[in-house]
Design an enzyme around this catalytic site. Sequence first.
Site, PDB file in Angstrom:
ATOM      1  N   GLU A 146       9.892  26.884 -22.329  1.00  0.00           N
ATOM      2  CA  GLU A 146       9.619  26.579 -20.645  1.00  0.00           C
ATOM      3  C   GLU A 146       7.962  25.669 -21.813  1.00  0.00           C
ATOM      4  O   GLU A 146       7.486  26.210 -22.096  1.00  0.00           O
ATOM      5  CB  GLU A 146       8.742  28.013 -20.518  1.00  0.00           C
ATOM      6  CG  GLU A 146       8.415  27.798 -19.690  1.00  0.00           C
ATOM      7  CD  GLU A 146       8.307  27.209 -18.311  1.00  0.00           C
ATOM      8  OE1 GLU A 146       7.371  26.481 -17.769  1.00  0.00           O
ATOM      9  OE2 GLU A 146       9.362  27.617 -17.299  1.00  0.00           O
ATOM     10  N   ASP A 188      12.164  22.083 -10.860  1.00  0.00           N
ATOM     11  CA  ASP A 188      11.570  21.035  -9.780  1.00  0.00           C
ATOM     12  C   ASP A 188      12.184  20.789  -9.119  1.00  0.00           C
ATOM     13  O   ASP A 188      13.036  19.359  -9.040  1.00  0.00           O
ATOM     14  CB  ASP A 188      10.495  20.329 -10.515  1.00  0.00           C
ATOM     15  CG  ASP A 188       8.780  20.236  -9.753  1.00  0.00           C
ATOM     16  OD1 ASP A 188       9.808  19.834  -8.659  1.00  0.00           O
ATOM     17  OD2 ASP A 188       8.478  20.016  -9.877  1.00  0.00           O
ATOM     18  N   ASP A 211      16.672  25.727  -3.961  1.00  0.00           N
ATOM     19  CA  ASP A 211      16.525  25.911  -2.289  1.00  0.00           C
ATOM     20  C   ASP A 211      16.338  25.263  -1.503  1.00  0.00           C
ATOM     21  O   ASP A 211      15.647  25.622  -0.268  1.00  0.00           O
ATOM     22  CB  ASP A 211      15.518  27.783  -1.881  1.00  0.00           C
ATOM     23  CG  ASP A 211      14.523  26.366  -2.396  1.00  0.00           C
ATOM     24  OD1 ASP A 211      13.894  26.153  -3.239  1.00  0.00           O
ATOM     25  OD2 ASP A 211      12.719  27.570  -2.362  1.00  0.00           O
TER      26      ASP A 211
END
Length: 220
Positions: free
Chosen positions: A77, A131, A167
Amino acid sequence: MPRTHQAAWDRLAHVAVLDLPRLNGDSSTVVDPTVELDVDEVFGRRAPLVVEIGSGSGDALVTGATEHPDWDFLALEVWRPGIGHTLAKMSSATGGEALPNVRFVEVDAEVALRTLLAAGSVHEVWTFFPDPWPKQRHHKRRIVDAGFAGTVLRLLEPGGTWRLATDWAEYARSMREVLDAHDGLRLVSTDRAPLRPMTRFERRGIEEGRPITDLAYVRD
């Protein structure tokens, strides 16, 4: 970071966040490419390894590590506040301790994974809600492309699984096009990943009318 996240970082980072040599100084997000992580030494055992790319606020990571104490989890991360948030969640789940089967590297995963881990050493790779870079001119910044698919394929053990979720319907189609065309990766499921919990980001996507797509590819 919010105060509670910073407090968790201050208390647990020295245990859970790996301090690896950097290519351009301590503040760099690029790990020295000559460094290969000895995962067995890091965790003090040999166990199936899950690598999460972009652990965000840690929902999937904490859930997976809690439900699978027999697996080890390495989270890559680049956003330190996200690691702090995850450490705070972990602390809440454990009564103040770090989970022994979780480690973080504060690093650019796309670059680091080319060299950081041995080939064939990873049981599962998770890329949940990367992203989407929705504007056409930014699509080249998306992490799921043919080059990165090759990196993941190198890491996976035979029969290992790459789990993805998004999504953004257009990004899901792009993922399918890239990965279906990649020799050595085979789509085995579009069901929800078994350890992926509902997150606020997913809930927001659903509320805004965006369909959720899960993909699982296996290394043949």
